[in-house]
Design a protein around this motif. Structure first.
Motif, PDB file in Angstrom:
ATOM      1  N   ILE A  25      75.728  50.262  69.307  1.00 19.64           N
ATOM      2  CA  ILE A  25      75.230  48.745  70.061  1.00 19.64           C
ATOM      3  C   ILE A  25      76.370  49.253  71.361  1.00 19.64           C
ATOM      4  O   ILE A  25      76.326  48.103  72.504  1.00 19.64           O
ATOM      5  CB  ILE A  25      75.135  47.890  69.548  1.00 19.64           C
ATOM      6  N   LEU A  26      78.050  48.627  70.844  1.00 16.90           N
ATOM      7  CA  LEU A  26      79.071  48.523  71.646  1.00 16.90           C
ATOM      8  C   LEU A  26      79.147  49.831  72.354  1.00 16.90           C
ATOM      9  O   LEU A  26      79.808  49.506  73.155  1.00 16.90           O
ATOM     10  CB  LEU A  26      80.640  48.104  71.447  1.00 16.90           C
TER      11      LEU A  26
ATOM     12  N   ASN B  48      78.483  37.306  60.723  1.00 16.61           N
ATOM     13  CA  ASN B  48      78.242  37.212  58.781  1.00 16.61           C
ATOM     14  C   ASN B  48      78.756  38.552  58.479  1.00 16.61           C
ATOM     15  O   ASN B  48      78.204  38.695  57.779  1.00 16.61           O
ATOM     16  CB  ASN B  48      76.624  37.129  58.850  1.00 16.61           C
ATOM     17  N   ILE B  49      78.825  39.623  59.042  1.00 17.95           N
ATOM     18  CA  ILE B  49      79.762  41.052  58.551  1.00 17.95           C
ATOM     19  C   ILE B  49      81.002  40.892  57.345  1.00 17.95           C
ATOM     20  O   ILE B  49      80.746  41.262  56.586  1.00 17.95           O
ATOM     21  CB  ILE B  49      80.474  41.536  59.647  1.00 17.95           C
TER      22      ILE B  49
ATOM     23  N   HIS C 213      79.834  40.370  79.146  1.00 14.75           N
ATOM     24  CA  HIS C 213      80.811  40.061  78.489  1.00 14.75           C
ATOM     25  C   HIS C 213      80.927  41.231  76.880  1.00 14.75           C
ATOM     26  O   HIS C 213      80.159  40.369  77.010  1.00 14.75           O
ATOM     27  CB  HIS C 213      81.324  39.091  78.607  1.00 14.75           C
ATOM     28  N   ARG C 214      80.865  41.511  77.185  1.00 18.69           N
ATOM     29  CA  ARG C 214      81.424  42.849  75.787  1.00 18.69           C
ATOM     30  C   ARG C 214      81.695  41.748  74.867  1.00 18.69           C
ATOM     31  O   ARG C 214      81.247  41.875  73.432  1.00 18.69           O
ATOM     32  CB  ARG C 214      81.936  44.212  75.478  1.00 18.69           C
TER      33      ARG C 214
ATOM     34  N   MET D  96      80.504  39.294  69.635  1.00 17.47           N
ATOM     35  CA  MET D  96      81.072  38.193  68.217  1.00 17.47           C
ATOM     36  C   MET D  96      79.291  37.874  68.030  1.00 17.47           C
ATOM     37  O   MET D  96      78.818  37.383  67.121  1.00 17.47           O
ATOM     38  CB  MET D  96      81.183  36.426  69.416  1.00 17.47           C
ATOM     39  N   ASP D  97      78.264  37.890  68.666  1.00 16.80           N
ATOM     40  CA  ASP D  97      76.982  38.465  68.266  1.00 16.80           C
ATOM     41  C   ASP D  97      76.229  39.192  67.276  1.00 16.80           C
ATOM     42  O   ASP D  97      75.920  38.933  65.914  1.00 16.80           O
ATOM     43  CB  ASP D  97      75.839  38.204  69.606  1.00 16.80           C
TER      44      ASP D  97
END
Length: 148
Positions: A137-138, A61-62, A50-51, A56-57
């Motif tokens: 990446i997404l 910390n962003i 799942h996207r 979330m990963d």
């Protein structure tokens, strides 16, 4: 005599307290940025079904990096205000206006603002770089799964 002790403690609080907080903020920012970049290099999008889980990963910390970048100037400004207050208090207590003391006091007070900016600017750059990596990446995930 108590005023001299108070001023010495106040000056140390500005120097060590505010500057210490700013140094800590810069270390945390750099540490989180390096950790995120290492994670982005090692992330395997094939491991995610799942996207949302991937997102979330990726965004862990962003927000801390962003918060440090937006608040570091305020911490520096606090140090500057405190430094100016100490300078004026010292001048008022001495009862004489000495231009040299005023300039030295103000210059030392402004170092906190400069340090706040030195922390904030790289933090915002790190945050922006991280966001771009996340977007890439997404997008790869979406293309791979035929959602584009």
């Amino acid at each position: 005599m108590e005023d001299i002790n108070f001023l010495a403690y106040a000056e140390q609080a500005v120097d060590y307290g505010v500057m210490g907080v700013l140094i800590l903020m810069s270390i945390v920012t750099l540490w989180l940025f390096i950790e995120r970049m290492m994670f982005y290099k090692s992330v395997r999008i094939d491991d995610y079904d799942h996207r949302d889980n991937l997102e979330m990963d990726l965004t862990d910390n962003i927000s801390v990096i962003s918060a440090i970048g937006s608040n570091a100037p305020y911490v520096g400004l606090l140090g500057t205000v405190l430094g100016i207050m100490i300078t004026f208090y010292t001048l008022g207590d001495a009862g004489a206006v000495d231009a040299k003391k005023i300039m030295i006091g103000l210059a030392l007070a402004l170092k906190a603002t400069a340090m706040g900016l030195v922390v904030a600017i790289p933090s915002i750059i790190f945050y922006t770089i991280s966001l771009r990596k996340i977007e890439r990446i997404l997008t790869k995930f979406d293309v791979q799964n035929g959602k584009m």
